[in-house]
Design an enzyme around this catalytic site. Structure first.
Site, PDB file in Angstrom:
ATOM      1  N   ARG A 113       0.829  -1.206   0.000  1.00  0.00           N
ATOM      2  CA  ARG A 113       0.000   0.000   0.000  1.00  0.00           C
ATOM      3  C   ARG A 113       0.865   1.257   0.000  1.00  0.00           C
ATOM      4  NH1 ARG A 113      -5.721   0.369   2.961  1.00  0.00           N
ATOM      5  NH2 ARG A 113      -6.644   1.480   1.216  1.00  0.00           N
ATOM      6  N   HIS A 128     -10.900   0.325   0.284  1.00  0.00           N
ATOM      7  CA  HIS A 128     -11.325   0.833   1.582  1.00  0.00           C
ATOM      8  C   HIS A 128     -10.055   1.106   2.385  1.00  0.00           C
ATOM      9  CE1 HIS A 128     -13.133   0.708   5.626  1.00  0.00           C
ATOM     10  NE2 HIS A 128     -14.273   1.002   5.004  1.00  0.00           N
ATOM     11  N   TYR A 129     -10.151   1.889   3.433  1.00  0.00           N
ATOM     12  CA  TYR A 129      -8.954   2.179   4.224  1.00  0.00           C
ATOM     13  C   TYR A 129      -8.490   0.994   5.066  1.00  0.00           C
ATOM     14  CZ  TYR A 129     -12.105   2.947   8.208  1.00  0.00           C
ATOM     15  OH  TYR A 129     -13.045   2.798   9.194  1.00  0.00           O
ATOM     16  N   ARG A 130      -9.332  -0.016   5.223  1.00  0.00           N
ATOM     17  CA  ARG A 130      -8.954  -1.168   6.046  1.00  0.00           C
ATOM     18  C   ARG A 130      -8.068  -2.142   5.286  1.00  0.00           C
ATOM     19  NH1 ARG A 130     -14.695  -1.351   8.752  1.00  0.00           N
ATOM     20  NH2 ARG A 130     -14.221  -0.028  10.549  1.00  0.00           N
TER      21      ARG A 130
END
EC number: 3.1.15.-
Length: 181
Positions: A113, A128-130
């Protein structure tokens, strides 16, 4: 084909090193699974062209590993740019998962990431941020119940698609042995 907000996007990158401010992405692959970890589709597996100057920044481990796997040769022969890799990968993902709903899934996925954020922000923004980081389970198992780890081994080819398949298999292993599901 099963477009769903429950599908999971798995990504793996191979890079010329570990520092996203210095090193470059040389391979990207993706797989979409359903929430039960069944593979629904494999995305494009792309060697991304990088200059000889960028390839020269690889340390001994990267040079030996990526040369031995044939990846360096594929990178040298590739015409795919980082932007083209982003476009092809997003075009694949859009068929399976809405933007912004799937966590980014993989092994040590935080590192991938970081590279996406630096070099492919449009693709990084698709997630998504997860995170679903399989290496978290591995590290906890190693500390709390190391005997379990004897039941799973990886080939470690350091080719993006192979690495994703192994990550999915590893998460299935933890699901069965640790979570007993």
């Amino acid at each position: 084909m099963s477009f769903s907000d429950q599908n999971l996007i798995w990504i793996d990158l191979e890079m010329t090193g570990l520092d996203p401010d210095v090193h470059k992405i040389i391979e990207i692959a993706s797989i979409v699974t359903d929430s039960e970890l069944n593979i629904l589709a494999e995305g494009p597996v792309l060697a991304i062209h990088q200059s000889e100057e960028e390839l020269a920044k690889m340390d001994e481990w990267c040079t030996n590993t990526h040369t031995g796997s044939g990846l360096v040769e594929r990178v040298r022969g590739s015409q795919i740019t980082e932007q083209e890799a982003v476009e092809q990968t997003i075009a694949f993902l859009e068929k399976w998962v809405p933007k912004g709903v799937s966590p980014i899934c993989g092994n040590s996925i935080g590192q991938d990431r970081r590279f996406l954020y630096r070099h492919m922000p449009e693709l990084e923004g698709y997630f998504h941020y997860r995170y679903i980081d399989v290496s978290t389970l591995k590290e906890l198992t190693r500390r709390w119940n190391p005997e379990v780890l004897k039941g799973f081994s990886k080939q470690g080819t350091h080719l993006a698609l192979d690495d994703i398949r192994e990550s999915i298999a590893e998460l299935k292993f933890y699901r069965q042995t640790i979570f007993k599901i």
